[in-house]
Enzyme design. Structure first.
Site, PDB file in Angstrom:
ATOM      1  N   LYS A 194     -17.776  -0.401  13.458  1.00 32.61           N
ATOM      2  CA  LYS A 194     -17.032   0.603  12.704  1.00 32.61           C
ATOM      3  C   LYS A 194     -15.559   0.544  13.104  1.00 32.61           C
ATOM      4  O   LYS A 194     -15.228   0.230  14.242  1.00 32.61           O
ATOM      5  CB  LYS A 194     -17.619   1.978  13.047  1.00 32.61           C
ATOM      6  N   GLY A 238     -12.136   1.320  14.584  1.00 30.37           N
ATOM      7  CA  GLY A 238     -11.853   2.065  15.805  1.00 30.37           C
ATOM      8  C   GLY A 238     -12.560   1.453  17.000  1.00 30.37           C
ATOM      9  O   GLY A 238     -12.096   1.594  18.124  1.00 30.37           O
ATOM     10  N   LYS A 239     -13.702   0.791  16.774  1.00 30.77           N
ATOM     11  CA  LYS A 239     -14.310   0.023  17.864  1.00 30.77           C
ATOM     12  C   LYS A 239     -13.436  -1.225  18.041  1.00 30.77           C
ATOM     13  O   LYS A 239     -12.658  -1.586  17.157  1.00 30.77           O
ATOM     14  CB  LYS A 239     -15.750  -0.378  17.534  1.00 30.77           C
ATOM     15  N   LEU A 240     -13.636  -1.910  19.153  1.00 34.33           N
ATOM     16  CA  LEU A 240     -12.748  -3.050  19.413  1.00 34.33           C
ATOM     17  C   LEU A 240     -12.882  -4.146  18.364  1.00 34.33           C
ATOM     18  O   LEU A 240     -11.896  -4.653  17.840  1.00 34.33           O
ATOM     19  CB  LEU A 240     -13.033  -3.605  20.805  1.00 34.33           C
TER      20      LEU A 240
END
Ligand SMILES: *Cc1c(COP(=O)(O)O)cnc(C)c1O
Length: 373
Positions: free
Chosen positions: A182, A184-186
């Site tokens: 998603k 926002g994850k790295l």
């Protein structure tokens, strides 16, 4: 975001060009219901990159958790031990299998092993640590604990992409590690997820479970079990492949952003950096600060209002026993985890955050800390 100067890495330009080319090819041959070439290629690339025997790509991190539990045989009547400091998605995934989550107290990222032992019963089938903000529990100890008792170990490593613990990738210690892509994850691709495993049978069951049960797995003929549709769509796989190819850059950028923000906060009263221990090569997922001010949650909420997104203030991150949506489960209280989360400021950082934006957040945090009463 499109109107500010993106903190784009050099690889972002290449990534965009490659992804656009692949998307154009995909549209040219649409509709192609059987097409899954990018998803399969991503699986190979993920397994190589993170040194696991198998990767299974999925539609979300929550799906990865559900699939990992289901493919591990967890279901009705089973209990899964999970830290009090986890997220609602972890709990939902456990409930979707029919199993019951049992909360274990946790502090500063680690599990309370005495509480873990006290809550292990004959019904316990698995332990599911959640590596919040990329920080892990003592995984060597936990792996041994599970091995001694025949428990499955499934890691929620959604926030731990790129963290290494004792020199090994987070998410590769247990039977399966679950990840989200998603935004926002790295490693981001809009939506999406994957799991890593060294167990070929688990990988085959996971692929079948994610595709209506249509695929064969060892001792499980095609169509013998119900499944879901948790497949990763091709456009998502194209974006994830592009970002995986520049993962080193994304990891270095996040670490740099986190360091940059923390370095600007040395004059903020009542806030101290929460360090990671020497066993972590931490991914820098979020700047983490201990809040030693009155009413710390209100302080975090105030920062959120002023445009500094953070876990407690923006997303209401709290222990699972306090989530209204789970109140029917009467989960046990976790005092240490509660005290920890109540006093943790975890600033949400995104790839597009420039140094100027980070400086602005630091200025607001310092100003609010100075005048907080
Ligand atoms: C993001 C996240 C999830 C869920 O991922 P989705 O892709 O949004 O379903 C689960 N656990 C943790 C710790 C996460 O950060």
């Amino acid at each position: 975001m499109s109107h500010s100067t993106p903190a784009a890495t050099p690889g972002a330009t290449t990534m965009r060009a490659t992804a656009l080319g692949r998307l154009a090819e995909l549209l040219d041959r649409s509709p192609d219901p059987a097409g899954d070439g990018h998803a399969r290629a991503l699986e190979t690339e993920l397994a190589d990159r993170f040194e696991a025997a198998h990767a299974v790509v999925l539609s979300s991190g929550t799906a990865a958790l559900h699939v990992a539990l289901g493919a591990s045989g967890i279901g009705d009547g089973d209990e899964v031990l999970v830290p009090g400091a986890s997220v609602v998605m972890t709990l939902v995934a456990i409930r979707l299998t029919g199993a019951m989550p049992v909360l274990v107290d946790s502090a500063c990222g680690d599990l309370d092993f005495d509480d873990l032992a006290a809550k292990t019963t004959v019904r316990t089938k698995a332990v599911l640590p959640v590596h919040l903000a990329g920080r892990c529990a003592d995984l060597a100890r936990l792996t041994a604990y599970c091995a001694d008792r025949g428990l499955r170990l499934i890691e929620d490593a959604c926030q731990a992409q790129g963290t290494q613990y004792d020199g090994r990738w987070a998410g590769t210690f247990g039977d399966a590690g679950c990840f989200s892509t998603k935004d926002g994850k790295l490693l981001w691709s809009g939506e999406g997820g994957y799991l890593l495993t060294d167990d070929a049978g688990l990988a085959a069951r996971a692929r079948s479970f994610a595709a209506h049960g249509f695929l064969p797995a060892p001792d499980q003929p095609a169509g013998s079990r119900l499944g879901h549709n948790y497949r990763m769509p091709e456009p998502v796989a194209i974006i994830a492949r592009g970002n995986l190819a520049r993962f080193d850059e994304l990891l270095a950028l996040r670490r740099r952003q986190t360091r940059h923000l923390l370095d600007q906060l040395t004059d903020a009263p009542g806030l101290t950096v929460i360090p990671s221990d020497g066993r972590h090569a931490w991914n820098g997922y979020a700047p983490l600060l201990r809040v030693e001010l009155d009413r710390p949650r209100e302080f975090c909420a105030r920062l959120a209002e002023r445009g500094v997104p953070n876990s407690a203030g923006t997303y209401g991150l709290t222990t699972a026993d306090r989530l209204p949506s789970l109140k029917d489960l009467a989960l046990s209280a976790c005092p240490a985890a509660r005290a920890d989360l109540d006093t943790t400021l975890a600033v949400v950082v995104h790839e597009a955050d420039t140094d100027a934006r980070l400086d602005e957040m630091a200025r607001i945090i310092t100003e609010e800390a100075r005048q907080w009463r």
